[in-house]
Design a protein around this motif. Sequence first.
Motif, PDB file in Angstrom:
ATOM      1  N   ARG A  49      -2.756  -3.741   5.443  1.00 43.72           N
ATOM      2  CA  ARG A  49      -3.096  -4.488   4.143  1.00 43.72           C
ATOM      3  C   ARG A  49      -3.198  -6.206   4.511  1.00 43.72           C
ATOM      4  O   ARG A  49      -4.040  -6.790   4.111  1.00 43.72           O
ATOM      5  N   ARG A  50      -1.909  -6.385   5.173  1.00 44.16           N
ATOM      6  CA  ARG A  50      -2.164  -7.809   5.611  1.00 44.16           C
ATOM      7  C   ARG A  50      -3.186  -8.365   6.205  1.00 44.16           C
ATOM      8  O   ARG A  50      -3.825  -9.559   5.986  1.00 44.16           O
ATOM      9  N   PHE A  67       7.777  -0.669   2.279  1.00 42.84           N
ATOM     10  CA  PHE A  67       6.464   0.007   2.297  1.00 42.84           C
ATOM     11  C   PHE A  67       6.500   1.586   2.817  1.00 42.84           C
ATOM     12  O   PHE A  67       5.829   2.502   2.005  1.00 42.84           O
ATOM     13  N   ARG A 114       7.820  -5.238   2.897  1.00 40.14           N
ATOM     14  CA  ARG A 114       7.399  -4.439   4.412  1.00 40.14           C
ATOM     15  C   ARG A 114       8.367  -3.573   4.510  1.00 40.14           C
ATOM     16  O   ARG A 114       8.031  -2.480   4.949  1.00 40.14           O
ATOM     17  N   LEU A 146      -0.118  -5.932  -1.686  1.00 38.66           N
ATOM     18  CA  LEU A 146       0.714  -5.446  -0.644  1.00 38.66           C
ATOM     19  C   LEU A 146       1.946  -4.357  -1.118  1.00 38.66           C
ATOM     20  O   LEU A 146       2.512  -3.573  -0.709  1.00 38.66           O
ATOM     21  N   TRP A 206       1.473  -1.333   5.970  1.00 42.01           N
ATOM     22  CA  TRP A 206       1.513  -2.707   5.218  1.00 42.01           C
ATOM     23  C   TRP A 206       0.837  -3.751   6.026  1.00 42.01           C
ATOM     24  O   TRP A 206       0.077  -4.654   5.561  1.00 42.01           O
TER      25      TRP A 206
END
Length: 329
Positions: free
Chosen positions: A185-186, A173, A170, A166, A182
């Motif tokens: 990616r999560r 980012f 957040r 990550l 973000w």
Amino acid sequence: MLAQARELALERGEGLSEAQILEILQLDEEHIPALLELAHQVRLRWCGDMIEVEGIISLKTGGCPEDCHFCSQSGVFSESPVRAARLDIEELVEAAKQTAKSGATEFCIVAAVKGPDERLMREVEAAVDAVAAEVDINISVSTGILTPEQAHRLAERGVHRYNHNLETARSYFPEIVTTHTWEERRETLNLVRAEGIEVCCGGIVGLGESLAQRAEFFAQLAEIDPEEVPINFLDPRPGTPLEDQEVIDTPDALRAIGALRLALPKAVIRYAGGRELALGEEGTEAGLLGGINALIAGNYLTTLGDPAERDLDMLGRMQLPLKVLNRVV
């Protein structure tokens, strides 16, 4: 705060809250030795005393279309000295053999992409098959943002862990990456976990984030509960937007290590890039007695690390047992 952390992380195996992590990151320097001692006790109780070693290699280097501001592999930054290159399967298998000889249990195949296209997926599948056929080692993969179908294909190949960092909090980012989110990616982490692949997720400390954002990041990692957390310290790369960012100082790096262990008492926390700059030899050893229980040996993707032999000598000198697939040496 350390007394509260002892009760939560050591006695109960529970991670600290975001507010508590921030308190740890703000500890006076005189309290760092006590923090590291507590983090070491937490690691021993919940993870054991063995150190896991990993080697990494890039199947595709450079030419990435994303604008991660710390990364010299981005094709967006024309001043970066890193140029696109690909490794053939024979070279990759030989690298895996050398990695296994060093005592490593994990070999990670990495590609600098936003996410794999069909050509790269086939190359990765062929690489995983070739390494599995010739080398007794766990295979990890890191190829960016995945689709559900791609995650399933990697699971079918027996991939042990999938790395997708990550990178930072957040809230911070968007200051570091603008070409994807973000949340994207999560979602990839959700996909690989649903396929039964272990999650490897960490990031970089020292990107210019505030201590509050660093605490936010560690708490967000704890929510994901990854099996492995690689901790990098920014090594500013020429030609990137962060080339002039100051390297984090050693006390802050050690606070981060201790705080990360108290946030994730049961995870594999792995030294990754930048430790040589942020910690030096003495600080690296302090971290290994302060919560770290794994490391990448040898070089990183685009930067030099300490020789693998030097890392193994260090572990031997510190009498830290090395985890291998079938025995402890």
